[in-house]
Design a protein around this motif. Structure first.
Motif, PDB file in Angstrom:
ATOM      1  N   MET A   2       0.837  -1.190   0.000  1.00 16.98           N
ATOM      2  CA  MET A   2       0.000   0.000   0.000  1.00 16.98           C
ATOM      3  C   MET A   2       0.873   1.241   0.000  1.00 16.98           C
ATOM      4  SD  MET A   2      -2.978  -0.815   2.743  1.00 16.98           S
ATOM      5  CE  MET A   2      -3.997  -2.269   2.560  1.00 16.98           C
ATOM      6  N   LYS A   3       0.386   2.252  -0.696  1.00 10.63           N
ATOM      7  CA  LYS A   3       1.048   3.553  -0.640  1.00 10.63           C
ATOM      8  C   LYS A   3       0.135   4.505   0.130  1.00 10.63           C
ATOM      9  CE  LYS A   3       3.610   6.758  -3.424  1.00 10.63           C
ATOM     10  NZ  LYS A   3       4.111   7.018  -4.779  1.00 10.63           N
ATOM     11  N   VAL A   4       0.659   5.048   1.203  1.00 16.66           N
ATOM     12  CA  VAL A   4      -0.073   6.045   1.971  1.00 16.66           C
ATOM     13  C   VAL A   4       0.385   7.415   1.499  1.00 16.66           C
ATOM     14  CG1 VAL A   4      -0.452   7.042   4.251  1.00 16.66           C
ATOM     15  CG2 VAL A   4      -0.348   4.558   3.975  1.00 16.66           C
ATOM     16  N   TRP A   5      -0.543   8.156   0.957  1.00 18.60           N
ATOM     17  CA  TRP A   5      -0.267   9.558   0.661  1.00 18.60           C
ATOM     18  C   TRP A   5      -0.529  10.320   1.952  1.00 18.60           C
ATOM     19  CZ3 TRP A   5       2.060  10.792  -3.740  1.00 18.60           C
ATOM     20  CH2 TRP A   5       1.915   9.970  -4.857  1.00 18.60           C
ATOM     21  N   GLY A   6       0.546  10.738   2.615  1.00 18.67           N
ATOM     22  CA  GLY A   6       0.375  11.353   3.920  1.00 18.67           C
ATOM     23  C   GLY A   6       1.483  12.322   4.245  1.00 18.67           C
ATOM     24  N   VAL A   7       1.412  12.859   5.446  1.00 21.30           N
ATOM     25  CA  VAL A   7       2.377  13.849   5.934  1.00 21.30           C
ATOM     26  C   VAL A   7       2.788  13.444   7.339  1.00 21.30           C
ATOM     27  CG1 VAL A   7       2.707  16.283   6.544  1.00 21.30           C
ATOM     28  CG2 VAL A   7       1.391  15.684   4.503  1.00 21.30           C
ATOM     29  N   SER A   8       4.054  13.587   7.655  1.00 17.71           N
ATOM     30  CA  SER A   8       4.602  13.057   8.899  1.00 17.71           C
ATOM     31  C   SER A   8       4.065  13.742  10.149  1.00 17.71           C
ATOM     32  CB  SER A   8       6.130  13.168   8.889  1.00 17.71           C
ATOM     33  OG  SER A   8       6.534  14.529   8.930  1.00 17.71           O
ATOM     34  N   VAL A   9       3.500  14.935  10.030  1.00 14.76           N
ATOM     35  CA  VAL A   9       2.969  15.634  11.202  1.00 14.76           C
ATOM     36  C   VAL A   9       1.451  15.765  11.136  1.00 14.76           C
ATOM     37  CG1 VAL A   9       5.089  16.905  11.700  1.00 14.76           C
ATOM     38  CG2 VAL A   9       3.418  17.881  10.103  1.00 14.76           C
ATOM     39  N   SER A  10       0.824  14.976  10.279  1.00 20.92           N
ATOM     40  CA  SER A  10      -0.612  15.089  10.053  1.00 20.92           C
ATOM     41  C   SER A  10      -1.421  14.310  11.076  1.00 20.92           C
ATOM     42  CB  SER A  10      -0.950  14.579   8.647  1.00 20.92           C
ATOM     43  OG  SER A  10      -2.288  14.142   8.553  1.00 20.92           O
ATOM     44  N   TYR A  11      -2.469  14.927  11.561  1.00 19.93           N
ATOM     45  CA  TYR A  11      -3.435  14.377  12.522  1.00 19.93           C
ATOM     46  C   TYR A  11      -3.912  12.995  12.076  1.00 19.93           C
ATOM     47  CZ  TYR A  11      -7.639  15.384  15.567  1.00 19.93           C
ATOM     48  OH  TYR A  11      -8.635  15.429  16.532  1.00 19.93           O
ATOM     49  N   PHE A  12      -4.526  12.943  10.884  1.00 22.25           N
ATOM     50  CA  PHE A  12      -5.160  11.697  10.449  1.00 22.25           C
ATOM     51  C   PHE A  12      -4.164  10.717   9.835  1.00 22.25           C
ATOM     52  CE2 PHE A  12      -8.812  14.586  10.702  1.00 22.25           C
ATOM     53  CZ  PHE A  12      -9.616  13.840  11.553  1.00 22.25           C
ATOM     54  N   GLY A  43      -2.504  -1.313  -4.912  1.00 24.64           N
ATOM     55  CA  GLY A  43      -1.727  -1.790  -6.039  1.00 24.64           C
ATOM     56  C   GLY A  43      -2.523  -1.908  -7.321  1.00 24.64           C
ATOM     57  N   ASP A  44      -3.861  -2.056  -7.196  1.00 26.22           N
ATOM     58  CA  ASP A  44      -4.712  -2.158  -8.383  1.00 26.22           C
ATOM     59  C   ASP A  44      -5.185  -0.800  -8.880  1.00 26.22           C
ATOM     60  OD1 ASP A  44      -6.563  -1.410  -6.475  1.00 26.22           O
ATOM     61  OD2 ASP A  44      -7.685  -3.289  -6.517  1.00 26.22           O
ATOM     62  N   GLY A  45      -4.667   0.292  -8.278  1.00 23.50           N
ATOM     63  CA  GLY A  45      -5.002   1.637  -8.733  1.00 23.50           C
ATOM     64  C   GLY A  45      -6.153   2.290  -7.993  1.00 23.50           C
TER      65      GLY A  45
END
Length: 377
Positions: A1-11, A53-55
């Protein structure tokens, strides 16, 4: 899985806590440099998102976790007892939607905190923007404080009450953690996972609230670390068979704050208003942004309650004697968000919690040029 995220983000912190506990491998990076594609696929550029992975894209941590629970059943975070499970989901919703204001206030109202976080976010999520770093930091500070603090009702008259929410949450959580390692048992439930949103990446990292927690509430600091590391220390998910008496203070706080906000917001959306006012525990809040997404949160709580058997419904009502709790099991207040009516989440097209943000709109010209992030909490 790819997590689109930010290292200091709440969620993002909430989702990472869950993935770590479940031993679900992932890689993470900020989505803003790929914003056009992410928006097209997910509906909105916000964090976190999961790209499979399947988009397929998954959005919104609550339905993401509920979907992954069926796909990865080992080490569940949903208590088996229906009453305990409903209360855990209610605590999660409070953590997501009420403590958000408290967390954003500490991050962006105090100078030292906002200076530090604007540096981190400028370097993590805006490096693709062709503007000087000091300009990018200015945009972040102005946008976040104006849109999500001042624009969300934090004023001189509400400041103390907003901060009271932090101390009340810690006091109530401490009551629940005196005799067990997690709120509802010997393993983290969705209640613990939800509270890690504000407590891990805001209260546990931002200088001002972190110092308060570390120095004056070390039991809560230990719980944060314990929950973050639960994947390595907890062998199996074991939860209580009943909601404990020591949950009373937290449930009272949820009724007097979160449910008051859900009701006032739902009335505003039903009336077609974009702003509303409310009084919480005697503190008047003015000019708050109405949120269609939070109407959806109320819809989901009502759906979870309606799915309970009569005995479990009666048990929940006994646990929530405050008059505000009737919002969950009566339809006196309309709740029709028209969001995700077919319940396709987390694979639907996402919307933002606040679809209209006047401060953010001032920077729309920058976003159209691909020069400013859409959101960063």
């Amino acid at each position: 899985m790819k997590v689109w995220g930010v290292s200091v983000s709440y969620f993002t912190g909430k989702l990472e806590t869950y993935l770590r506990y479940k031993h679900i491998p992932y890689e993470m990076e900020p989505p803003y440099a790929d914003a056009v594609r992410v928006r097209r696929m997910a509906g909105a550029v916000q964090v976190p998102l999961i790209e499979r992975g399947d988009g397929r894209f998954m959005s919104d941590t609550t339905p993401i976790i509920q979907a992954l629970e069926t796909e990865f059943p080992a080490r569940p975070v949903m208590p088996q007892n229906p009453v305990v499970r409903f209360i855990a989901l209610l605590i999660e919703d409070y953590a997501d939607e009420w403590l958000w204001r408290v967390a954003m206030h500490y991050r962006w109202s105090y100078e030292h905190d906002r200076e530090l976080l604007s540096r981190i976010l400028a370097d993590e999520v805006t490096t693709h923007i062709r503007l000087p770093r000091f300009v990018r930091r200015f945009i972040l500070r102005k946008r976040q404080r104006g849109g999500y603090v001042i624009g969300d009702g934090v004023t001189d008259s509400t400041w103390d009450h907003v901060e009271q929410g932090y101390f009340t949450a810690m006091r109530a959580m401490q009551d629940m953690l005196r005799t067990r390692p997690f709120l509802l048992g010997d393993a983290p439930s969705i209640a613990d996972i939800g509270l890690m949103g504000p407590f891990l990446r805001h209260f546990g990292q931002d200088p001002t609230p972190d110092a308060i927690m570390r120095n004056d509430w070390p039991d809560i600091a230990e719980w944060v670390a314990r929950t973050w590391n639960a994947g390595a220390t907890v062998a199996d998910s074991v939860f209580l068979d009943d909601v404990p008496v020591d949950a009373a203070a937290l449930l009272t706080e949820i009724c007097e704050t979160h449910l008051v906000q859900l009701e006032a917001n739902a009335r505003a959306v039903a009336a077609g208003n974009t702003r509303f006012a409310m009084t919480v525990q005697g503190c008047p809040y003015e000019d708050l942004p109405a949120s269609r997404y939070r109407v959806y949160c109320l819809e989901r709580l009502r759906e979870h309650f309606a799915a309970l058997d009569p005995a479990s419904q009666a048990a929940v009502k006994a646990l929530l004697p405050s008059p505000q709790a009737a919002l969950i099991w009566t339809d006196d207040v309309p709740a029709a968000s028209n969001y995700d009516p077919d319940r396709q989440a987390p694979y639907n097209q996402a919307i933002k919690v606040f679809e209209a943000n006047p401060v953010a709109e001032k920077f729309e010209w920058l976003r159209r040029l691909g020069r400013a992030p859409e959101t960063a909490n």
